[in-house]
Design a protein around this motif. Structure first.
Motif, PDB file in Angstrom:
ATOM      1  N   GLY A  34      67.937  15.969 100.418  1.00 41.84           N
ATOM      2  CA  GLY A  34      69.228  15.310 100.285  1.00 41.84           C
ATOM      3  C   GLY A  34      69.156  14.064  99.432  1.00 41.84           C
ATOM      4  O   GLY A  34      68.317  13.195  99.684  1.00 41.84           O
ATOM      5  N   CYS A  35      70.008  13.984  98.416  1.00 37.47           N
ATOM      6  CA  CYS A  35      70.142  12.764  97.616  1.00 37.47           C
ATOM      7  C   CYS A  35      71.414  12.854  96.779  1.00 37.47           C
ATOM      8  O   CYS A  35      71.586  13.798  96.011  1.00 37.47           O
ATOM      9  CB  CYS A  35      68.944  12.546  96.702  1.00 37.47           C
ATOM     10  SG  CYS A  35      69.151  11.017  95.738  1.00 37.47           S
ATOM     11  N   PRO A  36      72.308  11.858  96.916  1.00 36.04           N
ATOM     12  CA  PRO A  36      73.550  11.882  96.145  1.00 36.04           C
ATOM     13  C   PRO A  36      73.525  10.928  94.941  1.00 36.04           C
ATOM     14  O   PRO A  36      74.560  10.692  94.333  1.00 36.04           O
ATOM     15  CB  PRO A  36      74.570  11.380  97.180  1.00 36.04           C
ATOM     16  CG  PRO A  36      73.789  10.378  97.986  1.00 36.04           C
ATOM     17  CD  PRO A  36      72.333  10.798  97.953  1.00 36.04           C
ATOM     18  N   GLU A  38      71.946  10.986  91.922  1.00 35.46           N
ATOM     19  CA  GLU A  38      72.125  11.660  90.616  1.00 35.46           C
ATOM     20  C   GLU A  38      71.533  10.914  89.431  1.00 35.46           C
ATOM     21  O   GLU A  38      72.226  10.600  88.450  1.00 35.46           O
ATOM     22  CB  GLU A  38      73.620  11.941  90.357  1.00 35.46           C
ATOM     23  CG  GLU A  38      74.208  12.948  91.307  1.00 35.46           C
ATOM     24  CD  GLU A  38      75.628  13.345  90.931  1.00 35.46           C
ATOM     25  OE1 GLU A  38      75.904  13.472  89.726  1.00 35.46           O
ATOM     26  OE2 GLU A  38      76.438  13.522  91.846  1.00 35.46           O
ATOM     27  N   CYS A  39      70.257  10.599  89.493  1.00 35.00           N
ATOM     28  CA  CYS A  39      69.576  10.043  88.314  1.00 35.00           C
ATOM     29  C   CYS A  39      69.411  11.174  87.294  1.00 35.00           C
ATOM     30  O   CYS A  39      68.945  12.271  87.654  1.00 35.00           O
ATOM     31  CB  CYS A  39      68.200   9.519  88.706  1.00 35.00           C
ATOM     32  SG  CYS A  39      68.256   8.316  90.050  1.00 35.00           S
ATOM     33  N   SER A  40      69.743  10.898  86.033  1.00 34.47           N
ATOM     34  CA  SER A  40      69.733  11.971  85.031  1.00 34.47           C
ATOM     35  C   SER A  40      68.316  12.511  84.811  1.00 34.47           C
ATOM     36  O   SER A  40      68.124  13.676  84.532  1.00 34.47           O
ATOM     37  CB  SER A  40      70.310  11.464  83.718  1.00 34.47           C
ATOM     38  OG  SER A  40      69.588  10.327  83.295  1.00 34.47           O
ATOM     39  N   TRP A  41      67.298  11.648  84.964  1.00 29.83           N
ATOM     40  CA  TRP A  41      65.918  12.057  84.693  1.00 29.83           C
ATOM     41  C   TRP A  41      65.167  12.448  85.960  1.00 29.83           C
ATOM     42  O   TRP A  41      63.940  12.582  85.947  1.00 29.83           O
ATOM     43  CB  TRP A  41      65.170  10.928  83.970  1.00 29.83           C
ATOM     44  CG  TRP A  41      65.566   9.564  84.480  1.00 29.83           C
ATOM     45  CD1 TRP A  41      66.473   8.722  83.927  1.00 29.83           C
ATOM     46  CD2 TRP A  41      65.084   8.911  85.665  1.00 29.83           C
ATOM     47  NE1 TRP A  41      66.588   7.582  84.687  1.00 29.83           N
ATOM     48  CE2 TRP A  41      65.748   7.673  85.756  1.00 29.83           C
ATOM     49  CE3 TRP A  41      64.156   9.263  86.657  1.00 29.83           C
ATOM     50  CZ2 TRP A  41      65.530   6.775  86.790  1.00 29.83           C
ATOM     51  CZ3 TRP A  41      63.935   8.381  87.700  1.00 29.83           C
ATOM     52  CH2 TRP A  41      64.616   7.148  87.755  1.00 29.83           C
ATOM     53  N   CYS A  42      65.901  12.642  87.056  1.00 33.48           N
ATOM     54  CA  CYS A  42      65.260  12.973  88.341  1.00 33.48           C
ATOM     55  C   CYS A  42      64.352  14.194  88.194  1.00 33.48           C
ATOM     56  O   CYS A  42      64.751  15.205  87.619  1.00 33.48           O
ATOM     57  CB  CYS A  42      66.346  13.265  89.370  1.00 33.48           C
ATOM     58  SG  CYS A  42      65.689  13.777  90.964  1.00 33.48           S
ATOM     59  N   ASP A  43      63.121  14.107  88.727  1.00 40.29           N
ATOM     60  CA  ASP A  43      62.234  15.266  88.667  1.00 40.29           C
ATOM     61  C   ASP A  43      62.184  16.024  89.996  1.00 40.29           C
ATOM     62  O   ASP A  43      61.334  16.883  90.185  1.00 40.29           O
ATOM     63  CB  ASP A  43      60.829  14.858  88.174  1.00 40.29           C
ATOM     64  CG  ASP A  43      60.167  13.830  89.069  1.00 40.29           C
ATOM     65  OD1 ASP A  43      60.764  13.472  90.111  1.00 40.29           O
ATOM     66  OD2 ASP A  43      59.056  13.382  88.736  1.00 40.29           O
ATOM     67  N   THR A  44      63.099  15.677  90.912  1.00 38.33           N
ATOM     68  CA  THR A  44      63.175  16.430  92.178  1.00 38.33           C
ATOM     69  C   THR A  44      64.632  16.837  92.455  1.00 38.33           C
ATOM     70  O   THR A  44      65.123  16.683  93.567  1.00 38.33           O
ATOM     71  CB  THR A  44      62.609  15.599  93.366  1.00 38.33           C
ATOM     72  OG1 THR A  44      63.294  14.340  93.417  1.00 38.33           O
ATOM     73  CG2 THR A  44      61.126  15.392  93.252  1.00 38.33           C
ATOM     74  N   LYS A  45      65.275  17.364  91.428  1.00 34.57           N
ATOM     75  CA  LYS A  45      66.693  17.743  91.579  1.00 34.57           C
ATOM     76  C   LYS A  45      66.882  18.822  92.657  1.00 34.57           C
ATOM     77  O   LYS A  45      67.970  18.954  93.211  1.00 34.57           O
ATOM     78  CB  LYS A  45      67.271  18.224  90.238  1.00 34.57           C
ATOM     79  CG  LYS A  45      67.488  17.054  89.276  1.00 34.57           C
ATOM     80  CD  LYS A  45      68.126  17.471  87.968  1.00 34.57           C
ATOM     81  CE  LYS A  45      68.399  16.225  87.141  1.00 34.57           C
ATOM     82  NZ  LYS A  45      68.536  16.420  85.730  1.00 34.57           N
ATOM     83  N   THR A  47      65.974  18.692  95.489  1.00 35.62           N
ATOM     84  CA  THR A  47      66.158  18.069  96.814  1.00 35.62           C
ATOM     85  C   THR A  47      67.566  17.519  96.992  1.00 35.62           C
ATOM     86  O   THR A  47      67.883  16.982  98.049  1.00 35.62           O
ATOM     87  CB  THR A  47      65.172  16.900  97.027  1.00 35.62           C
ATOM     88  OG1 THR A  47      65.507  15.839  96.103  1.00 35.62           O
ATOM     89  CG2 THR A  47      63.738  17.317  96.826  1.00 35.62           C
ATOM     90  N   TRP A  48      68.404  17.587  95.985  1.00 33.40           N
ATOM     91  CA  TRP A  48      69.695  16.892  96.050  1.00 33.40           C
ATOM     92  C   TRP A  48      70.622  17.426  97.144  1.00 33.40           C
ATOM     93  O   TRP A  48      71.208  16.675  97.887  1.00 33.40           O
ATOM     94  CB  TRP A  48      70.413  16.999  94.692  1.00 33.40           C
ATOM     95  CG  TRP A  48      69.835  16.111  93.638  1.00 33.40           C
ATOM     96  CD1 TRP A  48      68.674  15.399  93.706  1.00 33.40           C
ATOM     97  CD2 TRP A  48      70.392  15.844  92.340  1.00 33.40           C
ATOM     98  NE1 TRP A  48      68.474  14.704  92.528  1.00 33.40           N
ATOM     99  CE2 TRP A  48      69.511  14.958  91.672  1.00 33.40           C
ATOM    100  CE3 TRP A  48      71.535  16.278  91.674  1.00 33.40           C
ATOM    101  CZ2 TRP A  48      69.751  14.494  90.375  1.00 33.40           C
ATOM    102  CZ3 TRP A  48      71.772  15.814  90.384  1.00 33.40           C
ATOM    103  CH2 TRP A  48      70.886  14.922  89.749  1.00 33.40           C
ATOM    104  N   GLU A  49      70.761  18.743  97.203  1.00 31.92           N
ATOM    105  CA  GLU A  49      71.747  19.343  98.110  1.00 31.92           C
ATOM    106  C   GLU A  49      71.096  19.749  99.428  1.00 31.92           C
ATOM    107  O   GLU A  49      69.973  20.253  99.435  1.00 31.92           O
ATOM    108  CB  GLU A  49      72.347  20.606  97.480  1.00 31.92           C
ATOM    109  CG  GLU A  49      73.016  20.384  96.149  1.00 31.92           C
ATOM    110  CD  GLU A  49      74.468  19.962  96.294  1.00 31.92           C
ATOM    111  OE1 GLU A  49      74.965  19.922  97.438  1.00 31.92           O
ATOM    112  OE2 GLU A  49      75.085  19.675  95.262  1.00 31.92           O
TER     113      GLU A  49
HETATM  114  S1  SF4 Z   1      65.148  10.062  91.263  1.00 32.52           S
HETATM  115 FE1  SF4 Z   1      66.167  11.888  92.106  1.00 32.52          FE
HETATM  116  S2  SF4 Z   1      65.699  11.857  94.276  1.00 32.52           S
HETATM  117 FE2  SF4 Z   1      65.269   9.785  93.498  1.00 32.52          FE
HETATM  118  S3  SF4 Z   1      67.168   8.644  93.808  1.00 32.52           S
HETATM  119 FE3  SF4 Z   1      67.274   9.500  91.754  1.00 32.52          FE
HETATM  120  S4  SF4 Z   1      68.361  11.446  91.998  1.00 32.52           S
HETATM  121 FE4  SF4 Z   1      67.656  10.818  94.028  1.00 32.52          FE
END
Ligand code: SF4
Length: 226
Positions: A34-36, A38-45, A47-49
């Motif tokens: 779970g994570c809302p 939304e970092c554009s470069w997130c490498d664990t997308k 896990t978002w939903e």
């Molecule tokens: S990097 Fe990914 S998991 Fe971490 S806060 Fe940003 S969107 Fe969430």
């Protein structure tokens, strides 16, 4: 009646911590779902939903071989039993995500600290941090991300270290503005290149020297471990 918290967990693994003050420390990573932010470069997308239809039995989380958005529910007792079953030797637990501070982590920290583990949480700083007093808090402030969440002053004040990913001068300026806005001083600040590219690394080195910050280089990516 007291109900025990169940944590929605994407993966659990033992490795070396590759970032920040605990670099090199054998650690058990617990990645919460779970994570809302939304970092554009997130490498664990993945896990978002938190999709209900993606819940699987715990044994499927334990045997995960690749990234997926499947998750399983664990109580702290079930986590400890798993650590024993897997023969984990590390006594340091890194709670990450996703955004782990969407959960109340105090019961998890307190339980494992009472069993001689140390705990560390890695958070974006956009949720109230609910952890034990002893828990080491790493805030990696996610500033102006698409999800629209603000980095909280309370999170920055609670941080034992602030770890900031950079790729451009703007990222450095964003951190300076955030620290200035909330009058955050005397914190241990790590600057981390977003990629392993020379340009990002050079920028991180330069900003560390100019501001008396420290460099964190995601050692695990250089030595090819998880
Ligand atoms: S990097 Fe990914 S998991 Fe971490 S806060 Fe940003 S969107 Fe969430």
């Amino acid at each position: 009646m007291k109900t025990e918290i169940e944590y929605k967990i994407n993966e659990i693994f033992e490795t070396l911590q590759g970032e920040g003050s605990f670099t090199g420390q054998p650690s058990i990573f617990i990645r919460l779902q779970g994570c809302p932010v939304e970092c554009s470069w997130c490498d664990t997308k993945h896990t978002w939903e938190v999709l209900l239809e993606k819940e699987v039995e715990r044994k499927n989380i334990i045997s995960k071989k690749e990234e997926s958005d499947y998750w399983g529910s664990f109580t702290v007792e079930q986590l400890k039993a798993l650590f024993i079953e897997k023969g984990y030797q590390a006594k340091h637990i890194v709670i990450t995500g996703g955004e782990p501070c969407m959960y109340d982590l105090t019961p998890l920290c307190s339980f494992f600290e009472s069993h001689n583990y140390s705990c560390q949480v890695e958070t974006s700083g956009t949720f109230e941090i609910q952890v034990s007093d002893k828990c080491w808090v790493t805030v990696s402030p996610k500033i102006n991300m698409r999800g629209g969440y603000k980095v909280l002053k309370s999170a920055l004040l609670r941080a034992n270290e602030i770890k900031h990913p950079v790729a451009t001068e703007q990222h450095v300026e964003d951190l300076k503005a955030l620290l200035s806005e909330h009058k955050i001083v005397n914190k241990k600040i790590y600057i981390q290149p977003i990629s392993q590219k020379k340009r990002a690394t050079d920028l991180a080195i330069k900003s560390c020297i100019e501001n008396n910050w420290r460099l964190s280089v995601q050692v695990h990516k250089y030595i090819g471990i998880e």
